[in-house]
Design a protein around this motif. Sequence first.
Motif, PDB file in Angstrom:
ATOM      1  N   ASP A  25       0.688  20.302 -24.010  1.00  0.00           N
ATOM      2  CA  ASP A  25      -0.160  21.159 -24.844  1.00  0.00           C
ATOM      3  C   ASP A  25       0.622  22.277 -25.517  1.00  0.00           C
ATOM      4  N   ASN A  26       1.827  22.610 -25.004  1.00  0.00           N
ATOM      5  CA  ASN A  26       2.544  23.792 -25.543  1.00  0.00           C
ATOM      6  C   ASN A  26       4.064  23.642 -25.501  1.00  0.00           C
ATOM      7  N   ALA A  27       4.643  22.892 -26.365  1.00  0.00           N
ATOM      8  CA  ALA A  27       4.134  21.816 -27.195  1.00  0.00           C
ATOM      9  C   ALA A  27       5.195  20.740 -27.143  1.00  0.00           C
ATOM     10  N   MET A  28       5.336  20.145 -25.938  1.00  0.00           N
ATOM     11  CA  MET A  28       6.350  19.131 -25.686  1.00  0.00           C
ATOM     12  C   MET A  28       5.837  17.773 -26.141  1.00  0.00           C
ATOM     13  N   ILE A  29       5.594  17.681 -27.442  1.00  0.00           N
ATOM     14  CA  ILE A  29       5.028  16.480 -28.038  1.00  0.00           C
ATOM     15  C   ILE A  29       5.528  16.373 -29.468  1.00  0.00           C
ATOM     16  N   ARG A  30       5.846  15.141 -29.873  1.00  0.00           N
ATOM     17  CA  ARG A  30       6.355  14.916 -31.229  1.00  0.00           C
ATOM     18  C   ARG A  30       5.701  13.672 -31.831  1.00  0.00           C
ATOM     19  N   PRO A  31       5.589  13.651 -33.170  1.00  0.00           N
ATOM     20  CA  PRO A  31       5.050  12.449 -33.825  1.00  0.00           C
ATOM     21  C   PRO A  31       6.043  11.291 -33.770  1.00  0.00           C
ATOM     22  N   LEU A  32       5.491  10.082 -33.806  1.00  0.00           N
ATOM     23  CA  LEU A  32       6.263   8.839 -33.799  1.00  0.00           C
ATOM     24  C   LEU A  32       5.658   7.954 -34.872  1.00  0.00           C
ATOM     25  N   LYS A  33       6.452   7.602 -35.874  1.00  0.00           N
ATOM     26  CA  LYS A  33       5.916   6.837 -37.016  1.00  0.00           C
ATOM     27  C   LYS A  33       6.738   5.570 -37.202  1.00  0.00           C
ATOM     28  N   LEU A  34       6.129   4.415 -36.919  1.00  0.00           N
ATOM     29  CA  LEU A  34       6.827   3.158 -37.122  1.00  0.00           C
ATOM     30  C   LEU A  34       6.923   2.823 -38.610  1.00  0.00           C
ATOM     31  N   VAL A  35       7.987   2.109 -38.952  1.00  0.00           N
ATOM     32  CA  VAL A  35       8.213   1.696 -40.340  1.00  0.00           C
ATOM     33  C   VAL A  35       8.442   0.190 -40.365  1.00  0.00           C
ATOM     34  N   LYS A  36       8.312  -0.390 -41.550  1.00  0.00           N
ATOM     35  CA  LYS A  36       8.489  -1.838 -41.701  1.00  0.00           C
ATOM     36  C   LYS A  36       9.945  -2.190 -41.918  1.00  0.00           C
TER      37      LYS A  36
END
Length: 550
Positions: free
Chosen positions: A539-550
């Motif tokens: 929640d503060n803030a040990m989180i990151r986006p993950l975006k798959l690509v083709k």
Amino acid sequence: MASERAAGSPLEMYVDLLPEIPKIYAYANGSGLPKSINLTIGMHAKKWKFHRDLPSSTVFAYGTSADTATFPGPTIEALQGVPFHVKWENHLPQSHILPWDPTIPTAIAKDGGVPAVVHLHGGIHEPQSDGSPLAWFTADYKDKGTSWSKATYTYPNVQHAGNLWYHDHALGLTRVNLLAGLLGAYVIHNPKVEAHWELPSGEDYDRQLVIVDRSFNTDGSIYMNATGNVPSIHPQWRPEYFGDAIVVNGKAWPFLNVQRRKYRFRILNASNARYFRLSLSNGLQFIVVGSDTSYLPAPVRTATILLAPAEIFDVIIDFSKSTTSEAELTNSAPYPYPNGTAADFPNSRVMKFLIANGTAMDPSRVPTALVGYPAATANDATVRRYITMYEYQTPDGEPTHLYINGKRFEDPVTETPKAGSTEVWEVINLTGDNHPLHIHLAEFQAIKVQEIVDLTTFRNCMTQLNDAVKCNISSHATGSTLAIPEYEKAWKNVVKIEPGYMTTVIVKFYLIDTDAPYPFDPTAQPGYVYHCHILDHEDNAMIRPLKLVK
């Protein structure tokens, strides 16, 4: 008026029978063949009695109705290859039952209500059904997060048989929403594969054990400290929540009557921050057959199991081998793990088994072999990433926030794996805590845990440059290695990241059992995330986006 806090220890142990969690079947049988179904499951506020001697507590709970909602939520039983469509509804009140902190990145509803969204932990599904932290919604969908797209989620259940769980995932509120009760188990079965093993089965002999820790006020309400460890920065947020009482299947320190035969227990640690090092007081071993969503190649016998938050182990206990009439399930994990306070009474006790006299019929067995998934190697990896975990503190050493790679959640995405690829993630832990790493969508496995030598020099460099290669990680990750327990050598959804070490993790972005691509578009919006599963950290803030690509 604030309620007086009740310590866990005055509650008498082993007076409540272990509840059997109700089940929801994610399929229907038609013409002899299972069929996909649509179901509605809601989030409800209701009263729950955690202990014989405690008044009822207000909780948030999942269920098909308020009357049938439970803590934990019903176990969802699915079949491999049979999709499940579920409409998640929010029936929560205008205000939360627990304190929350608006100074961390948080879902805030402009018209009131409790933001919530459901994530199927370990599930392989499209991004739109993943429960993005930004896909939250309030009652009647009155307010919605920026990534909300639909009310009905589809879980294709295309992955191999194994144990998952579902829980809330709203931005900045995950720790309080789970603490309130928004969690439940989810199982994917494949009878064609599993039946011939003849593992213990049936409602009496195949049981979920969902373990959490909670503290309570004398009026029965769940206790959570309303004052942050650094209130001048974050008025409410604290780095970890540790409860006084150990709760299993919704009861504090329950007991279970067992026969002298084999039982299967699917053990989930759904605590916010507490690790459990479990053992049995009478010396019986755990026979581990699965870890998270995967079976092991073969059963592993061990006297202890270490469960991080969000981790699942699927075990058999053979009570016919007991020389005693009872056995306590005990905990010896320090908190925080691994360098915190030693486990002490009462958090060193979990539950008790009362073992009947005499022999019992037991048609089950322990097979010699289970599933031979592909080995975890870097041979076909196309990318090597360095993932670094940081904790930021005040001058006197009080934590204020935690980041991955020194970046906020809202910073642009930097992890863009190619769909169908294998990657190597070198995960560097520069904090003092062990962190359970969870990567949405992917299955992954640790293959090496190596000590970082001259850690202070390396940490100082990383503080300045935030670049493991420029800080010469290859010269620092040369220390001793830690053995990975045999019962963790499976394709997992949570991997423990040891402090002061670099953990090499093989990450696969395809179906490992069939070597096939995902049968949906994993590159769609809003993408996925990866994070520490200590919820106060996430929640503060040990989180990151993950975006798959083709």
